[in-house]
Design a protein around this motif. Structure first.
Motif, PDB file in Angstrom:
ATOM      1  N   GLU A 145       5.651  12.752 -14.325  1.00 27.14           N
ATOM      2  CA  GLU A 145       5.874  12.840 -13.407  1.00 27.14           C
ATOM      3  C   GLU A 145       7.217  14.276 -13.840  1.00 27.14           C
ATOM      4  O   GLU A 145       7.576  14.512 -12.773  1.00 27.14           O
ATOM      5  CB  GLU A 145       7.016  11.732 -12.855  1.00 27.14           C
ATOM      6  CG  GLU A 145       5.887  10.260 -12.837  1.00 27.14           C
ATOM      7  CD  GLU A 145       6.369   9.800 -11.589  1.00 27.14           C
ATOM      8  OE1 GLU A 145       7.440   9.168 -11.873  1.00 27.14           O
ATOM      9  OE2 GLU A 145       6.082   8.579 -11.531  1.00 27.14           O
TER      10      GLU A 145
ATOM     11  N   PRO B 251      -2.527  22.071  -7.404  1.00 28.19           N
ATOM     12  CA  PRO B 251      -1.225  21.413  -6.551  1.00 28.19           C
ATOM     13  C   PRO B 251      -0.431  20.165  -7.392  1.00 28.19           C
ATOM     14  O   PRO B 251       0.080  20.234  -6.964  1.00 28.19           O
ATOM     15  CB  PRO B 251      -1.854  21.207  -5.542  1.00 28.19           C
ATOM     16  CG  PRO B 251      -2.949  22.155  -5.263  1.00 28.19           C
ATOM     17  CD  PRO B 251      -3.412  22.559  -6.306  1.00 28.19           C
TER      18      PRO B 251
ATOM     19  N   ALA C 264       3.007  19.528  -8.179  1.00 27.60           N
ATOM     20  CA  ALA C 264       3.859  18.380  -8.044  1.00 27.60           C
ATOM     21  C   ALA C 264       4.331  17.490  -9.046  1.00 27.60           C
ATOM     22  O   ALA C 264       5.968  16.969  -9.227  1.00 27.60           O
ATOM     23  CB  ALA C 264       2.855  17.481  -7.391  1.00 27.60           C
TER      24      ALA C 264
ATOM     25  N   ARG D 154       7.927  17.257 -11.450  1.00 26.65           N
ATOM     26  CA  ARG D 154       9.394  18.076 -11.973  1.00 26.65           C
ATOM     27  C   ARG D 154       9.812  18.336 -12.999  1.00 26.65           C
ATOM     28  O   ARG D 154       9.674  17.958 -14.061  1.00 26.65           O
ATOM     29  CB  ARG D 154      10.466  17.049 -11.343  1.00 26.65           C
ATOM     30  CG  ARG D 154      11.364  17.139 -10.941  1.00 26.65           C
ATOM     31  CD  ARG D 154      11.806  16.056 -10.833  1.00 26.65           C
ATOM     32  NE  ARG D 154      11.091  14.880  -9.451  1.00 26.65           N
ATOM     33  CZ  ARG D 154      11.267  14.307  -7.936  1.00 26.65           C
ATOM     34  NH1 ARG D 154      11.986  15.541  -8.104  1.00 26.65           N
ATOM     35  NH2 ARG D 154      10.519  13.805  -7.599  1.00 26.65           N
TER      36      ARG D 154
ATOM     37  N   ARG E   4      11.600  20.574 -15.639  1.00 29.17           N
ATOM     38  CA  ARG E   4      13.614  21.010 -15.918  1.00 29.17           C
ATOM     39  C   ARG E   4      13.466  21.574 -17.263  1.00 29.17           C
ATOM     40  O   ARG E   4      13.084  21.502 -17.689  1.00 29.17           O
ATOM     41  CB  ARG E   4      14.475  19.889 -16.295  1.00 29.17           C
ATOM     42  CG  ARG E   4      14.631  18.909 -15.125  1.00 29.17           C
ATOM     43  CD  ARG E   4      15.382  17.993 -14.743  1.00 29.17           C
ATOM     44  NE  ARG E   4      15.342  16.615 -14.726  1.00 29.17           N
ATOM     45  CZ  ARG E   4      14.199  15.645 -13.914  1.00 29.17           C
ATOM     46  NH1 ARG E   4      13.361  15.292 -14.689  1.00 29.17           N
ATOM     47  NH2 ARG E   4      14.168  15.168 -12.729  1.00 29.17           N
TER      48      ARG E   4
ATOM     49  N   ARG F 159       6.132  30.555  -7.584  1.00 27.18           N
ATOM     50  CA  ARG F 159       5.190  30.524  -6.171  1.00 27.18           C
ATOM     51  C   ARG F 159       3.722  31.061  -7.104  1.00 27.18           C
ATOM     52  O   ARG F 159       3.047  31.142  -5.185  1.00 27.18           O
ATOM     53  CB  ARG F 159       5.410  32.182  -5.967  1.00 27.18           C
ATOM     54  CG  ARG F 159       6.612  33.334  -4.995  1.00 27.18           C
ATOM     55  CD  ARG F 159       6.564  32.837  -4.089  1.00 27.18           C
ATOM     56  NE  ARG F 159       8.378  33.308  -3.135  1.00 27.18           N
ATOM     57  CZ  ARG F 159       8.712  31.958  -3.384  1.00 27.18           C
ATOM     58  NH1 ARG F 159       8.852  30.366  -4.193  1.00 27.18           N
ATOM     59  NH2 ARG F 159      10.014  32.189  -2.864  1.00 27.18           N
TER      60      ARG F 159
ATOM     61  N   GLN G 122       2.823  27.165  -5.687  1.00 27.75           N
ATOM     62  CA  GLN G 122       2.490  27.505  -4.397  1.00 27.75           C
ATOM     63  C   GLN G 122       1.918  27.808  -3.054  1.00 27.75           C
ATOM     64  O   GLN G 122       1.423  27.697  -2.219  1.00 27.75           O
ATOM     65  CB  GLN G 122       4.178  27.679  -3.574  1.00 27.75           C
ATOM     66  CG  GLN G 122       5.303  27.146  -4.292  1.00 27.75           C
ATOM     67  CD  GLN G 122       6.775  27.448  -4.181  1.00 27.75           C
ATOM     68  OE1 GLN G 122       6.649  28.825  -3.798  1.00 27.75           O
ATOM     69  NE2 GLN G 122       7.834  26.668  -4.443  1.00 27.75           N
TER      70      GLN G 122
ATOM     71  N   HIS H  20      -8.983  14.293  -0.221  1.00 32.53           N
ATOM     72  CA  HIS H  20      -8.892  12.305  -0.098  1.00 32.53           C
ATOM     73  C   HIS H  20      -8.159  11.866  -1.052  1.00 32.53           C
ATOM     74  O   HIS H  20      -8.037  10.674  -1.729  1.00 32.53           O
ATOM     75  CB  HIS H  20      -9.520  11.418   1.192  1.00 32.53           C
ATOM     76  CG  HIS H  20      -9.697  12.066   2.061  1.00 32.53           C
ATOM     77  ND1 HIS H  20     -10.809  11.626   3.630  1.00 32.53           N
ATOM     78  CD2 HIS H  20      -8.777  12.267   2.904  1.00 32.53           C
ATOM     79  CE1 HIS H  20     -10.188  11.702   4.370  1.00 32.53           C
ATOM     80  NE2 HIS H  20      -9.425  12.627   4.460  1.00 32.53           N
TER      81      HIS H  20
ATOM     82  N   GLY I  88      -7.133  16.222  -4.858  1.00 32.83           N
ATOM     83  CA  GLY I  88      -6.624  15.956  -3.542  1.00 32.83           C
ATOM     84  C   GLY I  88      -7.607  17.560  -2.558  1.00 32.83           C
ATOM     85  O   GLY I  88      -6.911  18.261  -2.395  1.00 32.83           O
ATOM     86  N   GLY I  89      -8.509  17.931  -2.935  1.00 31.79           N
ATOM     87  CA  GLY I  89      -9.485  18.924  -2.465  1.00 31.79           C
ATOM     88  C   GLY I  89     -10.485  19.396  -3.559  1.00 31.79           C
ATOM     89  O   GLY I  89     -10.733  18.309  -4.269  1.00 31.79           O
TER      90      GLY I  89
END
Lengths: 466, 466
Positions: free
Chosen positions: A248, A278, A282, A284, A286, A295, A298, A399, A404-405
């Motif tokens: 995560e 993607p 997602a 995180r 730091r 970018r 994204q 789905h 996710g694709g």
């Protein structure tokens, strides 16, 4: 099956530290881990889902027929996946393409033809000219740095749709080309730039390599499914592969990198992130990733594809002299159909690919509507015997919660020239990037995924040597 | 200043439950909260950063000059922000545009001219024709459903770059248009589709409304900075606004929605998410968002802009009859320059906007190089007095950890027709969507943000009434 792959049973706690952590146990992550293990570097692979293979997933239907929900084919220049097949003893067999193929047009006509590519029929000349032009332009793209091409800025400023509008006069040729783009990228021609298309073609060795069956990307399938080399690699890696451990957060502010998973924390000297873009975005991070990398992620969006397997007692279309291969240029949900029967002929399996806009229209229907729509198409193509299958199995990749694709993420227009050089795959300190999207060769394929993992492992080995 | 806005001091614990939670305290989130509060619905605003205002941030320089790091202007048809200004007593003053403007061309020439738009000079005719054509096409776009336009698919399949290549013959006109796109969207013409441009123009009331100063989007500024209405709204909301509470996960699987923040958990009946699309995409939703919404967010990418304020003892350019307004069509980092001096003339302030490709080139330099590059441009435009400012302040929005770009996110080509209808802003169960990117009118502006919050609040009020 090693303990870590067992769907049940307790998992040993995560180690506090490891030299190299790999995020994701698709082919890219497994490849990175295998390369490091082969060099005796301890490694830990953290996978979010409950299986390895990522976008490659082989399963048996209720009646026992083996199908591939995701990537399934291997071609003769895909040397790295072929090397895995050799190493792990995973046998392949030729894709069935004997017989006449079918083309269904937007005006309702269905044409029967023989041979590998379009012949003299409607739109075929314009299609051949366009693909020759694409091959010519692709030769000017250096796959290690596509944005460096002299015309890169112009090519990345135009969608593939605009390129076809501008250079292809014949509407039927444009229909052929649109389906080719859907088939290869699982996206509409409006969604990718000409530069990305050229890069991808260059890395595969030409447009025909992407499109053809025999001696090209659709050449062969795996007896035990396309996931079998991944399962064998995971078996070799043993307890180093941890399932149900979604990462995560990744804190790379300190001396070592701290990975936070739902099953605890791990510290690593180096991290190879081998998730689809993607999924990577997602996580995180730091501190946050450098602008170009952020970018790039994204702007990298997954394609949209569903695979529908329709199982019959036997491949009845072969009796009519049909190959089971069909291209649909009209409004059908299915864009392309193949004979996906097992090599022993124990069942007859058709697989239909549903892409992009077609998938969006089709998936508005409920279970019954989607099935009826698909069987209607197959019946129109292959006759009334297609109407009553023994089994019907869908996999709608958008789905899928982990992927996710499909098949892969492709950068939006402008992303290559703006962010490619620094954002595509350049390491960020201790963070290295794998995944088929980072491969120069066979980008978007299993082969590219394996190559990307090997490249990331080389980067890590070189940096650990310093 | 209410306790919740205090940078220090202990914060009261989050309530266990609240009827409506709002994620993000930019103008959109504050607007949603204010609308609900005005209807006596209790609301809690969770903001990740340590301030309200989002992309709007007014600060004093070390010497005390008030500057706006982000959005700064208000125009006469931006009725909702003007209503806030009225409600909270925030006064505006006209943007300074007295005197001659400057144009710096790629060939090194600098042209001095007077008036609001391009006159008969180089490229002006082609520019005027193109913008008239854009206005004509934009009238065919219904802002509540851009993808429903008859030509929507064609328009969303072509980049703005391709549209200009195809329809504008004069290279200087194309240079003018490219700078206009950079100035309005902080993106390159290759990065957005014609359909998105037309939608945006339609929602602003025409191309001139976006481009002009007097009586248009750049008409006026706020005496106390563009953040002052947001600060006043937050003051009114008091302890309902919680800073330093980033929402990391939203679980909407149960009866009520569970929001996980770094400061604890809250349960809400309804949630209005009012963060920029990439920030929304970074929230972990359980279950995952519907495909169309997920894809829309993935395809919505922030623009790239930096604002550079250069402060002088007085606005010396005015003494030369110059307005301080300059357009730069060449390779300078600055694309557009304005006179941003305080209304009392107590200092002379030039603000330079750096967009897209220019920003990527310029930000490769270190602090000294960036400053030298900028001062060289200003000196070329306004003379040697520009070389030695009293203060020099940069805000590079792509580096902002909470916003990650500017001014707004714009969907990549194809996103409107594929995902707009279901993904743009349609509520997902108890989740509602605000943010300037969801506004039909003045999308990308403060006014659009306020409208979006009001619309989301209306949705929530209607759903709570049922």
């Amino acid at each position: 099956m090693p303990q870590s792959l067992s769907p049940s049973g307790s998992m040993p706690a995560l180690p506090a530290t490891v030299p190299v952590a790999v995020v994701g146990a698709g082919y890219a992550g497994l490849s990175a881990a295998l390369s490091l293990r082969d060099e005796d570097v301890p490694v830990l692979v953290l996978e979010g889902s409950d299986r390895v293979g990522g976008r490659i997933w082989s399963r048996r239907t209720e009646n026992g027929t083996l199908i591939d929900h995701g990537g399934q084919w291997v071609g003769p220049t895909q040397h790295r996946i072929l090397a895995w097949a050799e190493r792990f003893g995973c046998k392949t067999f030729p894709t069935w393409d004997t017989g006449d193929h079918l083309e269904a047009w937007h005006d309702g006509t269905v044409r029967r033809y023989r041979g590998s590519g379009p012949d003299e029929a409607r739109g075929a000349d314009g299609y051949a000219e366009a693909t020759a032009r694409i091959d010519e332009l692709a030769r000017r793209v250096e796959v290690s740095d596509p944005a460096a091409a002299a015309e890169a800025e112009a090519w990345d400023s135009e969608t593939v749709h605009s390129f076809f509008e501008r250079t292809v006069g014949c509407p039927d040729a444009r229909r052929r080309l649109a389906l080719a783009v859907q088939g290869v990228w699982a996206m509409e021609p409006r969604e990718i730039s000409l530069l990305h298309l050229l890069f991808y073609v260059a890395g595969a060795g030409g447009f025909a390599q992407l499109m053809d069956t025999r001696n090209a990307a659709q050449d062969a399938r795996f007896h035990a499914g396309a996931q079998s080399p991944a399962l064998a690699a995971a078996d070799h890696l043993g307890a180093a592969v941890r399932l149900r451990c979604p990462v995560e957060a990744i804190d790379w502010s300190g001396e070592s990198v701290r990975l936070t998973t739902t099953a605890g924390e791990v510290r690593a000297e180096r991290v190879i992130v081998a998730t689809p873009p993607p999924a990577t975005a997602a996580i995180r991070f730091r501190p946050g990733l450098p602008t170009a990398r952020a970018r790039w992620l994204q702007r990298s969006v997954m394609g949209d594809v569903a695979k529908v397997h329709v199982v019959y007692p036997r491949p009845f279309w072969r009796e009519d002299g049909l190959s089971g291969i069909a291209s649909l240029y009209g409004e059908d949900a299915a864009g392309v159909v193949f004979d996906n029967s097992p090599p022993d002929g124990g069942a007859g399996v058709l697989v239909a690919f549903v892409y992009g806009d077609r998938l969006r229209r089709w998936s508005r229907g409920d279970d019954g509507e989607r099935r009826a729509c698909m069987l209607q198409t197959l019946t129109r193509l292959f006759g009334p015997a297609a109407a009553e299958p023994a089994e019907y199995v869908e996999k709608i990749w958008p789905h899928d919660p982990w992927v996710g694709g499909g098949y892969a993420a492709n950068p939006a227009p402008g992303a290559w020239v703006a962010h490619g050089a620094a954002g595509w795959r350049a390491p960020c300190g201790p963070l290295h990037w794998a995944g088929t999207e980072t491969s120069e060769v066979w980008n978007g394929y299993i082969d590219g995924a394996i190559r990307s993992g090997e490249r990331a492992a080389r980067e890590v080995l070189a940096s650990l040597d310093q």
